[in-house]
Design a protein around this motif. Sequence first.
Motif, short mmCIF file in Angstrom:
data_model
loop_
_atom_site.label_atom_id
_atom_site.label_comp_id
_atom_site.label_asym_id
_atom_site.label_seq_id
_atom_site.Cartn_x
_atom_site.Cartn_y
_atom_site.Cartn_z
N PHE A 1 0.85 -1.18 0.00
CA PHE A 1 0.00 0.00 0.00
C PHE A 1 0.90 1.24 0.00
O PHE A 1 1.63 1.47 0.96
N PRO A 2 0.86 2.04 -1.06
CA PRO A 2 1.87 3.09 -1.25
C PRO A 2 1.78 4.23 -0.25
O PRO A 2 2.76 4.90 -0.01
N ASN B 1 7.74 3.51 -1.80
CA ASN B 1 8.46 4.02 -2.97
C ASN B 1 9.85 4.57 -2.63
O ASN B 1 10.58 4.99 -3.51
N GLN C 1 11.45 -3.88 -1.26
CA GLN C 1 9.99 -3.97 -1.37
C GLN C 1 9.55 -5.42 -1.34
O GLN C 1 8.55 -5.78 -0.73
N ARG D 1 -5.56 0.07 -8.17
CA ARG D 1 -4.88 -1.15 -8.62
C ARG D 1 -5.54 -2.40 -8.05
O ARG D 1 -5.74 -2.53 -6.85
N HIS E 1 -3.82 -4.15 -5.22
CA HIS E 1 -3.99 -3.57 -3.88
C HIS E 1 -5.28 -4.08 -3.24
O HIS E 1 -5.31 -4.42 -2.05
N PRO F 1 -7.25 6.10 -1.37
CA PRO F 1 -6.04 6.86 -1.72
C PRO F 1 -5.95 7.17 -3.22
O PRO F 1 -5.52 8.26 -3.60
N PRO G 1 0.52 9.24 -4.24
CA PRO G 1 1.44 8.10 -4.07
C PRO G 1 0.89 6.81 -4.65
O PRO G 1 1.62 5.92 -5.01
N ALA G 2 -0.45 6.76 -4.79
CA ALA G 2 -1.03 5.52 -5.30
C ALA G 2 -0.62 5.28 -6.75
O ALA G 2 -0.70 4.19 -7.26
N ASN H 1 2.44 6.28 -8.15
CA ASN H 1 3.86 6.19 -8.50
C ASN H 1 4.63 5.32 -7.51
O ASN H 1 5.73 5.64 -7.12
N SER H 2 4.05 4.23 -7.12
CA SER H 2 4.75 3.38 -6.17
C SER H 2 5.38 2.21 -6.89
O SER H 2 4.75 1.55 -7.70
N GLY H 3 6.61 2.01 -6.59
CA GLY H 3 7.36 0.81 -6.96
C GLY H 3 6.96 0.13 -8.24
O GLY H 3 6.65 0.76 -9.24
#
Lengths: 350, 276
Positions: free
Chosen positions: A87-88, A132, A139, B166, B169, B190, B269-270, B272-274
Amino acid sequence: MGGISAHDLRMEFDGFAAVADVGFEVATGEFITLLGPSGCGKTTLLRMISGFLAPTAGTIHLAGEDVTRTPPEKRDTALCFQSYALFPHLTVRENLEFGLRQKRVPPADRETRLEAVVGALDLSPHLAKLPNQLSGGQQQRVALGRALVMRPSVILFDEPLSNLDARLRDQVRIEIRRIQRDFGLTAIYVTHDQAEALAMSDRVFVMKGGRIEQSDTPERLYGRPRTSFVADFIGNANVLEAEVRTVDGNGLVQLDTALGPLLAASTIPPQGSRIRVCWRPEDADLAATGPNLLSGRVTHRAFQGHFTDLHLETGATGCRIQTKQPGIQEGDTITFSLKPEQIVLLEAVA
Amino acid sequence: MMSAQRFNRILLVLLLSLTAIWLIVPFTMAVMWSLVDPSEPWTADRLVPPVISLHRWRDMWENSSLKTALVNSYLLAPSAALAALTLSMPTAFALGRIRFPGREAAKILALLPLIVPPFVTSIFFTSLLYQIGLHHWRFGAILFAHAIVFMPYSIRILTVSFEQVRADHVDAARDLGASTWARWKVAYLPALKPGIFASLLIVFIQSIEEFAIAFVVGSPDFTTIPTLLYGTLGQDFVRPNAAVLSLILVVPNVLLMLILERLLKSANPALNSGKG
């Protein structure tokens, strides 16, 4: 803790069977890999075990309990996603705690479980960070930790290493296996990478077209494949068609092939009069004695460091051998032999 | 190389100046007109009004229905924004997350009401309001109309937001034992947040500026700022009074637009995460 047992599992999408009549037993603490090319049904099978898909037919038992229609949120499984699915907007700590909070684990207990996982995965420097701000490998460890902290009876992996580079992949692979052993978890691991499957698993289920083609230990899968698909998918193999001439009482089988007559030793009888057989390139013995004496001209040579890959023209066909002798050049004619037990009998030719 | 750079700079300066003129000139004119004192008219031969006073502002505040119009408008707009958001959620969810044949066509269909001229919509919408008997409660009628008419904006914005949620998620939350509400909070909200803000603000601004429906349904006894403005323009065309009203209308909108910009720009942030 508990094992998994599946009976006659079937999953159809619009009449197409993505998984067809699959059944298996997995013992507590066993590490199983579902291996196969894309579209073979391995991910569908995993999603049925985790509860995201309800099978069209068949049953799944986890630790003796029928969970076929139990949704994932009520199932004692934890899934590690290919994309990690962290969860970002939550910190590493909040991500790790998320499941425990959902299950209303008391704070003191929560803290103990968190510490155990953070320690095992070396995550303490990152607890306050957002996902991130972490590297791919970190991760991946958080995702693994988030699943482990739930102490599931079964942990499921959906190609967890495919987003990592080769060097990191080896490292995380070892880590996953160590933690699975330490925590005594039953694990189902989905991959299309045969090296990963051989290196990690107690048993590998090779899948093709929605069915389990062969389920065996990595050693037997490599040494005694049952079909040409398995032989070809795992490692390199010379697969060729053969006419069965004679079978004697000791399991010695006389074969006629495009390479010439071959003698095979098999514990199982041939599946028909016309079958496929295979042998591994590294089994070719250049010392050249014994019953299966073959020779051929080298058409292509590739030096690989710890061995040299040679493509040969033998009779009407070709084959591939691997040798530790780097001296052989293209154009040379060489002779090699194969032991009868190194020639494996596969399925009948339709 | 150098000359191209210089050319770009000139273009940039030109563009900025044009934009500034385009924004500043009407705005300054409005401010100046609102400050004209009735004792001395502002004639065409003068660059600035001869006598400057707050008379018009005081006059509008005391001797017109400005106060009730303000209350009406600022109650109506947020209510319409909330109502449109609530009403568009299910449609946006369906368009953004459920696969069904004709989804792309449905997305375009949901936008179509926006191309119909507002007066046409309002006249026919009014007859509908009369039929269902909602016209007795003018505020409710206009609120209902605004929520419906501006729904395409919220549907479009929220559809995009829902598409950005996503699936992994949602699945991860489920796998970790999350209830429906917890899943909504951790996986959906989010990603939806910027869309929710954008939709609220856009409907708010549209509603506060809307004239046609408010006029047809509300007049004569229910005034909003735009109907008051058009009234001022229509009856005796008192330009300074109109300037006062347009400033009251425009200033909060500019502020809201700036806030909107901020919200949309702030990193989500939702998104551009990883890896994903």
